[in-house]
Write an enzyme that holds these catalytic residues in place. Structure first.
Site, PDB file in Angstrom:
ATOM      1  N   HIS A 151     -16.039  -0.669  -0.622  1.00 42.42           N
ATOM      2  CA  HIS A 151     -16.532  -1.255  -1.875  1.00 42.42           C
ATOM      3  C   HIS A 151     -16.057  -2.696  -1.991  1.00 42.42           C
ATOM      4  O   HIS A 151     -14.862  -2.993  -1.893  1.00 42.42           O
ATOM      5  CB  HIS A 151     -16.031  -0.444  -3.068  1.00 42.42           C
ATOM      6  CG  HIS A 151     -16.437  -1.008  -4.393  1.00 42.42           C
ATOM      7  ND1 HIS A 151     -17.756  -1.065  -4.805  1.00 42.42           N
ATOM      8  CD2 HIS A 151     -15.712  -1.558  -5.405  1.00 42.42           C
ATOM      9  CE1 HIS A 151     -17.818  -1.609  -6.008  1.00 42.42           C
ATOM     10  NE2 HIS A 151     -16.591  -1.920  -6.395  1.00 42.42           N
ATOM     11  N   GLU A 178     -11.227  -3.664  -8.427  1.00 44.75           N
ATOM     12  CA  GLU A 178     -11.801  -2.538  -9.166  1.00 44.75           C
ATOM     13  C   GLU A 178     -13.111  -2.936  -9.838  1.00 44.75           C
ATOM     14  O   GLU A 178     -13.394  -4.127 -10.055  1.00 44.75           O
ATOM     15  CB  GLU A 178     -10.799  -2.041 -10.206  1.00 44.75           C
ATOM     16  CG  GLU A 178     -10.415  -3.060 -11.254  1.00 44.75           C
ATOM     17  CD  GLU A 178      -9.342  -2.534 -12.185  1.00 44.75           C
ATOM     18  OE1 GLU A 178      -9.680  -2.235 -13.345  1.00 44.75           O
ATOM     19  OE2 GLU A 178      -8.188  -2.424 -11.750  1.00 44.75           O
ATOM     20  N   SER A 179     -13.907  -1.953 -10.176  1.00 43.00           N
ATOM     21  CA  SER A 179     -15.205  -2.192 -10.808  1.00 43.00           C
ATOM     22  C   SER A 179     -15.039  -2.940 -12.123  1.00 43.00           C
ATOM     23  O   SER A 179     -14.129  -2.646 -12.902  1.00 43.00           O
ATOM     24  CB  SER A 179     -15.928  -0.867 -11.062  1.00 43.00           C
ATOM     25  OG  SER A 179     -16.217  -0.213  -9.846  1.00 43.00           O
ATOM     26  N   LYS A 197     -16.313  -9.406  -9.573  1.00 46.98           N
ATOM     27  CA  LYS A 197     -16.677  -9.735  -8.185  1.00 46.98           C
ATOM     28  C   LYS A 197     -18.086 -10.304  -8.103  1.00 46.98           C
ATOM     29  O   LYS A 197     -18.331 -11.321  -7.425  1.00 46.98           O
ATOM     30  CB  LYS A 197     -16.558  -8.488  -7.284  1.00 46.98           C
ATOM     31  CG  LYS A 197     -15.165  -7.912  -7.193  1.00 46.98           C
ATOM     32  CD  LYS A 197     -15.080  -6.798  -6.181  1.00 46.98           C
ATOM     33  CE  LYS A 197     -15.971  -5.617  -6.530  1.00 46.98           C
ATOM     34  NZ  LYS A 197     -15.545  -4.929  -7.763  1.00 46.98           N
ATOM     35  N   SER A 198     -19.046  -9.654  -8.763  1.00 45.07           N
ATOM     36  CA  SER A 198     -20.442 -10.090  -8.693  1.00 45.07           C
ATOM     37  C   SER A 198     -20.643 -11.454  -9.336  1.00 45.07           C
ATOM     38  O   SER A 198     -21.405 -12.289  -8.835  1.00 45.07           O
ATOM     39  CB  SER A 198     -21.357  -9.054  -9.359  1.00 45.07           C
ATOM     40  OG  SER A 198     -21.300  -7.816  -8.684  1.00 45.07           O
ATOM     41  N   ASP A 217     -21.476  -4.714  -3.126  1.00 47.06           N
ATOM     42  CA  ASP A 217     -21.124  -3.355  -3.539  1.00 47.06           C
ATOM     43  C   ASP A 217     -20.670  -2.490  -2.361  1.00 47.06           C
ATOM     44  O   ASP A 217     -19.514  -2.107  -2.276  1.00 47.06           O
ATOM     45  CB  ASP A 217     -22.281  -2.689  -4.277  1.00 47.06           C
ATOM     46  CG  ASP A 217     -21.837  -1.404  -4.961  1.00 47.06           C
ATOM     47  OD1 ASP A 217     -20.731  -1.400  -5.539  1.00 47.06           O
ATOM     48  OD2 ASP A 217     -22.570  -0.405  -4.901  1.00 47.06           O
ATOM     49  N   ARG A 225       3.761 -17.856  -5.123  1.00 48.24           N
ATOM     50  CA  ARG A 225       3.488 -19.231  -5.530  1.00 48.24           C
ATOM     51  C   ARG A 225       3.330 -20.173  -4.338  1.00 48.24           C
ATOM     52  O   ARG A 225       2.647 -21.186  -4.429  1.00 48.24           O
ATOM     53  CB  ARG A 225       4.628 -19.743  -6.434  1.00 48.24           C
ATOM     54  CG  ARG A 225       4.846 -18.912  -7.692  1.00 48.24           C
ATOM     55  CD  ARG A 225       3.699 -19.065  -8.666  1.00 48.24           C
ATOM     56  NE  ARG A 225       3.618 -20.418  -9.190  1.00 48.24           N
ATOM     57  CZ  ARG A 225       4.264 -20.844 -10.261  1.00 48.24           C
ATOM     58  NH1 ARG A 225       5.074 -20.017 -10.912  1.00 48.24           N
ATOM     59  NH2 ARG A 225       4.119 -22.089 -10.692  1.00 48.24           N
TER      60      ARG A 225
END
Length: 312
Positions: free
Chosen positions: A142, A158-159, A163-164, A181, A247
Site C-alpha cells: 500500500h 496510513e490511510s 499521500k494522494s 494505492d 534533525r
C-alpha cells in the site's frame, strides 16, 4: 509459481519459428535463468537445468560441426533433445544454420526451435533481463510510487494521511506517477526492486473528496511512467506533540522489502508543512548521497574543524 509462455517470449524477442507445426502458445517458462547447452552437447548432463530456456550460439554450433562422426553428432543431439521438458531453443546469428537432425528431433520431442539474427550475447542478456522481470518474486504494498527527478520514491503511510494529495502536487510540479494505492514490487536482482501498478489501476489515482482521477488524461503522457526501480521510501507519519525526528540525518535508515534494504526517510505530517516539497528535497538529497556528497557529514566535519581550531 509465476510463468510466462513461449509465445510471449517469442513475441518480445521477435523470433522466427523454425518448426511451425509444433504448438507452443501455451508452453510455459518458469525459470528466469537461461542456459547455453555446450556441456550437454558434449555429453555431460549431471547438472543440466533442462527446464530453462536453451540458447545455441557459435560455440555450440561449431562444436557439432567439428564432430567427425555423423553418428556421434546425431547421438549428441538426440540425447539433448530427449529432454522434452525444455521449454524452447533459440538459435542465434544469421550465419548459423540449424542442424537438420535437430529439427527432426524437435518434431519428435515437441520442443519449439526459434531463430534470431542477433548475436548470442545480445539475446542472452535481453532474455535474462526480461525473464527476471517477469518471473521475479513479488508483493503488493500500500502506497504511491512517484518518479521524482529520476529517483523512484515510494510514499507510504496510513490511510488518509495525505499521500494522494502530495502525489497530485508532485505531478503538477512535473514529476511522474507510476502507481497509486497498490504498488506491485518485484525483486529483479539481489539489490533491486522494480515497482509498477496493477493493470487494473494503472494511471489512476484516488483523491478523497474528489474521487478517481485519470492522470494520463488529465495531465498528459508526460505525467505517467509504467515502471520504476525503488530507490527511496518516504514514510508519512502524523505529528504528535513532543514528537521529534532526526534533525541531521547522519545515520541512514533502511526498510527491508523482499530481502532488499531500501533507504527510508520519515516525514512528520502537520499543518503548514508542504509534503510535496519535502519529498522533492528527500529525493534530491538521496541523489547527492549516491553521488558521494552527504550534507550532514560535511556540516558535522565543519563543526569538528571549528572546535579543533578554537581549541588551539
Amino acid at each position: 509459481m509465476y510463468f510466462v509462455t513461449v509465445e510471449e517470449l517469442a513475441d518480445h524477442l521477435e523470433l522466427e519459428n523454425l518448426v511451425p507445426e509444433i504448438p507452443y502458445k501455451d508452453r510455459k517458462i518458469m525459470e528466469c535463468d537461461v542456459n547455453r547447452p555446450a556441456l550437454q552437447l558434449a555429453g555431460f548432463f549431471k547438472y543440466f537445468d533442462s527446464d530453462r530456456l536453451q540458447i545455441i550460439g557459435k560455440v555450440e554450433s561449431n562444436y557439432l560441426k567439428e564432430l567427425d562422426c555423423e553418428g556421434e553428432r546425431k547421438e549428441r543431439i538426440k540425447n539433448f533433445m530427449a529432454h522434452k521438458e525444455i521449454p524452447c531453443i533459440i538459435i542465434c546469428r544469421d550465419e548459423i544454420e540449424p542442424e537438420p537432425y535437430m529439427l527432426q528431433c524437435a518434431r519428435e520431442s515437441g520442443i519449439p526451435i526459434f531463430k534470431s539474427s542477433l548475436a548470442t550475447s545480445t539475446i542472452l542478456a535481453e532474455a535474462n533481463r526480461w525473464l527476471h522481470e517477469k518471473l521475479a518474486q513479488r508483493i503488493t504494498k500500500h502506497g504511491i510510487l512517484i518518479d521524482i527527478y529520476g529517483e523512484g520514491v515510494l510514499i507510504i503511510g496510513e490511510s488518509g494521511i495525505g499521500k494522494s494529495e502530495a502525489a497530485l502536487e508532485l505531478i503538477r510540479r512535473g514529476h511522474r506517477l507510476v502507481a497509486d494505492d497498490a504498488v506491485e514490487l518485484r525483486k529483479i536482482s539481489a539489490k533491486k526492486l522494480l515497482g509498477m501498478a496493477p493493470e487494473m489501476t494503472r494511471y489512476f489515482i484516488e483523491v478523497r473528496g474528489i474521487g478517481i482521477v485519470d492522470v494520463k488524461k488529465l495531465y498528459g503522457a508526460g505525467a505517467i511512467k509504467e515502471k520504476k526501480n525503488i530507490d527511496l521510501v518516504v514514510k508519512l507519519e502524523h505529528y504528535t506533540k513532543g514528537q521529534d525526528s532526526d534533525r541531521l540525518g547522519l545515520e541512514d535508515e533502511y526498510m527491508e522489502i523482499l530481502g532488499v534494504g531500501i533507504p527510508i526517510n520519515t516525514i512528520l505530517v502537520k499543518p503548514g508543512r508542504n509534503i510535496a516539497i519535502l519529498c522533492e528535497a528527500a529525493a534530491v538529497n538521496f541523489r547527492e548521497k549516491k553521488m558521494g556528497y552527504n550534507a550532514a557529514e560535511v556540516l558535522a566535519q565543519r563543526v569538528l574543524d571549528n572546535i579543533e581550531a578554537n581549541s588551539k
